[in-house]
Design a protein around this motif. Structure first.
Motif, PDB file in Angstrom:
ATOM      1  N   THR A 162       1.895   2.608   4.035  1.00 46.30           N
ATOM      2  CA  THR A 162       1.503   1.657   5.063  1.00 46.30           C
ATOM      3  C   THR A 162       1.161   0.329   4.393  1.00 46.30           C
ATOM      4  O   THR A 162       0.962   0.263   3.168  1.00 46.30           O
ATOM      5  N   VAL A 163       1.061  -0.712   5.179  1.00 47.80           N
ATOM      6  CA  VAL A 163       0.659  -2.012   4.629  1.00 47.80           C
ATOM      7  C   VAL A 163      -0.715  -1.912   3.960  1.00 47.80           C
ATOM      8  O   VAL A 163      -0.873  -2.395   2.833  1.00 47.80           O
ATOM      9  N   PRO A 164      -1.718  -1.274   4.588  1.00 43.35           N
ATOM     10  CA  PRO A 164      -3.011  -1.157   3.889  1.00 43.35           C
ATOM     11  C   PRO A 164      -2.911  -0.405   2.556  1.00 43.35           C
ATOM     12  O   PRO A 164      -3.613  -0.745   1.595  1.00 43.35           O
ATOM     13  N   GLU A 165      -2.042   0.603   2.472  1.00 43.77           N
ATOM     14  CA  GLU A 165      -1.871   1.324   1.200  1.00 43.77           C
ATOM     15  C   GLU A 165      -1.255   0.420   0.144  1.00 43.77           C
ATOM     16  O   GLU A 165      -1.648   0.457  -1.027  1.00 43.77           O
ATOM     17  N   VAL A 166      -0.298  -0.417   0.536  1.00 42.04           N
ATOM     18  CA  VAL A 166       0.301  -1.375  -0.404  1.00 42.04           C
ATOM     19  C   VAL A 166      -0.738  -2.412  -0.810  1.00 42.04           C
ATOM     20  O   VAL A 166      -0.813  -2.793  -1.979  1.00 42.04           O
ATOM     21  N   MET A 167      -1.554  -2.862   0.154  1.00 40.04           N
ATOM     22  CA  MET A 167      -2.632  -3.803  -0.160  1.00 40.04           C
ATOM     23  C   MET A 167      -3.534  -3.234  -1.249  1.00 40.04           C
ATOM     24  O   MET A 167      -3.881  -3.932  -2.205  1.00 40.04           O
ATOM     25  N   THR A 168      -3.890  -1.969  -1.114  1.00 37.99           N
ATOM     26  CA  THR A 168      -4.755  -1.315  -2.089  1.00 37.99           C
ATOM     27  C   THR A 168      -4.051  -1.165  -3.432  1.00 37.99           C
ATOM     28  O   THR A 168      -4.628  -1.458  -4.482  1.00 37.99           O
ATOM     29  N   ALA A 169      -2.799  -0.723  -3.397  1.00 37.16           N
ATOM     30  CA  ALA A 169      -2.056  -0.489  -4.642  1.00 37.16           C
ATOM     31  C   ALA A 169      -1.885  -1.771  -5.447  1.00 37.16           C
ATOM     32  O   ALA A 169      -2.005  -1.763  -6.675  1.00 37.16           O
ATOM     33  N   LEU A 170      -1.606  -2.887  -4.749  1.00 37.77           N
ATOM     34  CA  LEU A 170      -1.367  -4.158  -5.441  1.00 37.77           C
ATOM     35  C   LEU A 170      -2.608  -5.045  -5.501  1.00 37.77           C
ATOM     36  O   LEU A 170      -2.579  -6.100  -6.132  1.00 37.77           O
ATOM     37  N   ARG A 171      -3.663  -4.613  -4.812  1.00 39.20           N
ATOM     38  CA  ARG A 171      -4.899  -5.408  -4.722  1.00 39.20           C
ATOM     39  C   ARG A 171      -4.591  -6.818  -4.210  1.00 39.20           C
ATOM     40  O   ARG A 171      -4.997  -7.825  -4.792  1.00 39.20           O
ATOM     41  N   LEU A 172      -3.845  -6.852  -3.086  1.00 38.93           N
ATOM     42  CA  LEU A 172      -3.476  -8.101  -2.437  1.00 38.93           C
ATOM     43  C   LEU A 172      -4.004  -8.117  -1.008  1.00 38.93           C
ATOM     44  O   LEU A 172      -4.294  -7.070  -0.435  1.00 38.93           O
ATOM     45  N   SER A 173      -4.050  -9.299  -0.435  1.00 36.15           N
ATOM     46  CA  SER A 173      -4.479  -9.426   0.954  1.00 36.15           C
ATOM     47  C   SER A 173      -3.373  -8.974   1.900  1.00 36.15           C
ATOM     48  O   SER A 173      -2.193  -8.898   1.527  1.00 36.15           O
ATOM     49  N   ARG A 174      -3.758  -8.707   3.119  1.00 35.67           N
ATOM     50  CA  ARG A 174      -2.811  -8.310   4.157  1.00 35.67           C
ATOM     51  C   ARG A 174      -1.738  -9.391   4.346  1.00 35.67           C
ATOM     52  O   ARG A 174      -0.541  -9.094   4.404  1.00 35.67           O
ATOM     53  N   SER A 175      -2.158 -10.655   4.389  1.00 36.27           N
ATOM     54  CA  SER A 175      -1.193 -11.733   4.606  1.00 36.27           C
ATOM     55  C   SER A 175      -0.207 -11.847   3.440  1.00 36.27           C
ATOM     56  O   SER A 175       0.977 -12.125   3.650  1.00 36.27           O
ATOM     57  N   SER A 233      11.058  -3.186   3.726  1.00 36.24           N
ATOM     58  CA  SER A 233      10.295  -2.300   4.595  1.00 36.24           C
ATOM     59  C   SER A 233      11.122  -1.980   5.827  1.00 36.24           C
ATOM     60  O   SER A 233      12.194  -2.545   6.032  1.00 36.24           O
ATOM     61  N   PHE A 234      10.594  -1.079   6.632  1.00 33.67           N
ATOM     62  CA  PHE A 234      11.230  -0.752   7.906  1.00 33.67           C
ATOM     63  C   PHE A 234      10.136  -0.429   8.907  1.00 33.67           C
ATOM     64  O   PHE A 234       8.979  -0.241   8.541  1.00 33.67           O
ATOM     65  N   THR A 235      10.517  -0.416  10.174  1.00 33.93           N
ATOM     66  CA  THR A 235       9.545  -0.087  11.208  1.00 33.93           C
ATOM     67  C   THR A 235       9.962   1.187  11.930  1.00 33.93           C
ATOM     68  O   THR A 235      11.152   1.499  12.048  1.00 33.93           O
ATOM     69  N   VAL A 236       8.963   1.914  12.366  1.00 35.79           N
ATOM     70  CA  VAL A 236       9.132   3.075  13.229  1.00 35.79           C
ATOM     71  C   VAL A 236       8.259   2.759  14.435  1.00 35.79           C
ATOM     72  O   VAL A 236       7.028   2.802  14.330  1.00 35.79           O
ATOM     73  N   ALA A 284       5.035   0.674  13.852  1.00 36.91           N
ATOM     74  CA  ALA A 284       4.463   0.963  12.534  1.00 36.91           C
ATOM     75  C   ALA A 284       5.398   0.475  11.427  1.00 36.91           C
ATOM     76  O   ALA A 284       6.570   0.835  11.383  1.00 36.91           O
ATOM     77  N   ARG A 285       4.889  -0.338  10.523  1.00 40.62           N
ATOM     78  CA  ARG A 285       5.645  -0.848   9.388  1.00 40.62           C
ATOM     79  C   ARG A 285       5.434   0.100   8.218  1.00 40.62           C
ATOM     80  O   ARG A 285       4.316   0.520   7.927  1.00 40.62           O
ATOM     81  N   ARG A 286       6.516   0.468   7.540  1.00 38.67           N
ATOM     82  CA  ARG A 286       6.447   1.356   6.381  1.00 38.67           C
ATOM     83  C   ARG A 286       7.226   0.750   5.220  1.00 38.67           C
ATOM     84  O   ARG A 286       8.263   0.122   5.413  1.00 38.67           O
ATOM     85  N   ILE A 287       6.699   0.966   4.026  1.00 39.42           N
ATOM     86  CA  ILE A 287       7.320   0.491   2.792  1.00 39.42           C
ATOM     87  C   ILE A 287       7.652   1.719   1.955  1.00 39.42           C
ATOM     88  O   ILE A 287       6.753   2.506   1.621  1.00 39.42           O
ATOM     89  N   PRO A 288       8.927   1.905   1.619  1.00 42.64           N
ATOM     90  CA  PRO A 288       9.266   3.040   0.752  1.00 42.64           C
ATOM     91  C   PRO A 288       8.567   2.908  -0.606  1.00 42.64           C
ATOM     92  O   PRO A 288       8.555   1.830  -1.208  1.00 42.64           O
ATOM     93  N   ALA A 289       7.991   3.988  -1.080  1.00 40.92           N
ATOM     94  CA  ALA A 289       7.273   3.970  -2.361  1.00 40.92           C
ATOM     95  C   ALA A 289       8.197   3.534  -3.492  1.00 40.92           C
ATOM     96  O   ALA A 289       7.778   2.804  -4.400  1.00 40.92           O
ATOM     97  N   ALA A 290       9.454   3.941  -3.428  1.00 35.44           N
ATOM     98  CA  ALA A 290      10.417   3.553  -4.470  1.00 35.44           C
ATOM     99  C   ALA A 290      10.602   2.035  -4.498  1.00 35.44           C
ATOM    100  O   ALA A 290      10.774   1.444  -5.575  1.00 35.44           O
ATOM    101  N   GLU A 291      10.546   1.387  -3.324  1.00 30.16           N
ATOM    102  CA  GLU A 291      10.684  -0.077  -3.270  1.00 30.16           C
ATOM    103  C   GLU A 291       9.456  -0.765  -3.860  1.00 30.16           C
ATOM    104  O   GLU A 291       9.579  -1.807  -4.497  1.00 30.16           O
TER     105      GLU A 291
END
Length: 70
Positions: free
Chosen positions: A18-31, A44-47, A50-57
């Motif tokens: 999820t975007v919050p998980e990527v925020m945590t992983a990269l220690r970046l802001s939501r924006s 990324s893609f949406t379902v 819901a926006r999702r980012i493949p872990a491989a990406e």
């Protein structure tokens, strides 16, 4: 016994993040994460809504950044 930080580092990522998980992983802001998505630096893609980012990406993005800095 592992610290919480060591445990987080050793925990495998799920296939999509999820975007919050990527925020945590990269220690970046939501924006900033949404900027990376908007500029297609981070695919990324949406379902539904819901926006999702493949872990491989995310891994690919980080590896590219590491290579750019060396």
């Amino acid at each position: 016994m592992e610290s919480a930080e060591e445990s987080a580092v050793n925990t495998p990522l799920p296939e999509t993040l999820t975007v919050p998980e990527v925020m945590t992983a990269l220690r970046l802001s939501r924006s900033k994460v949404y900027d990376l998505i908007r500029t297609r630096q981070l695919p990324s893609f949406t379902v539904g809504r819901a926006r999702r980012i493949p872990a491989a990406e995310l891994t690919t993005y980080m590896n590219k950044r590491i290579e750019e800095n060396h």
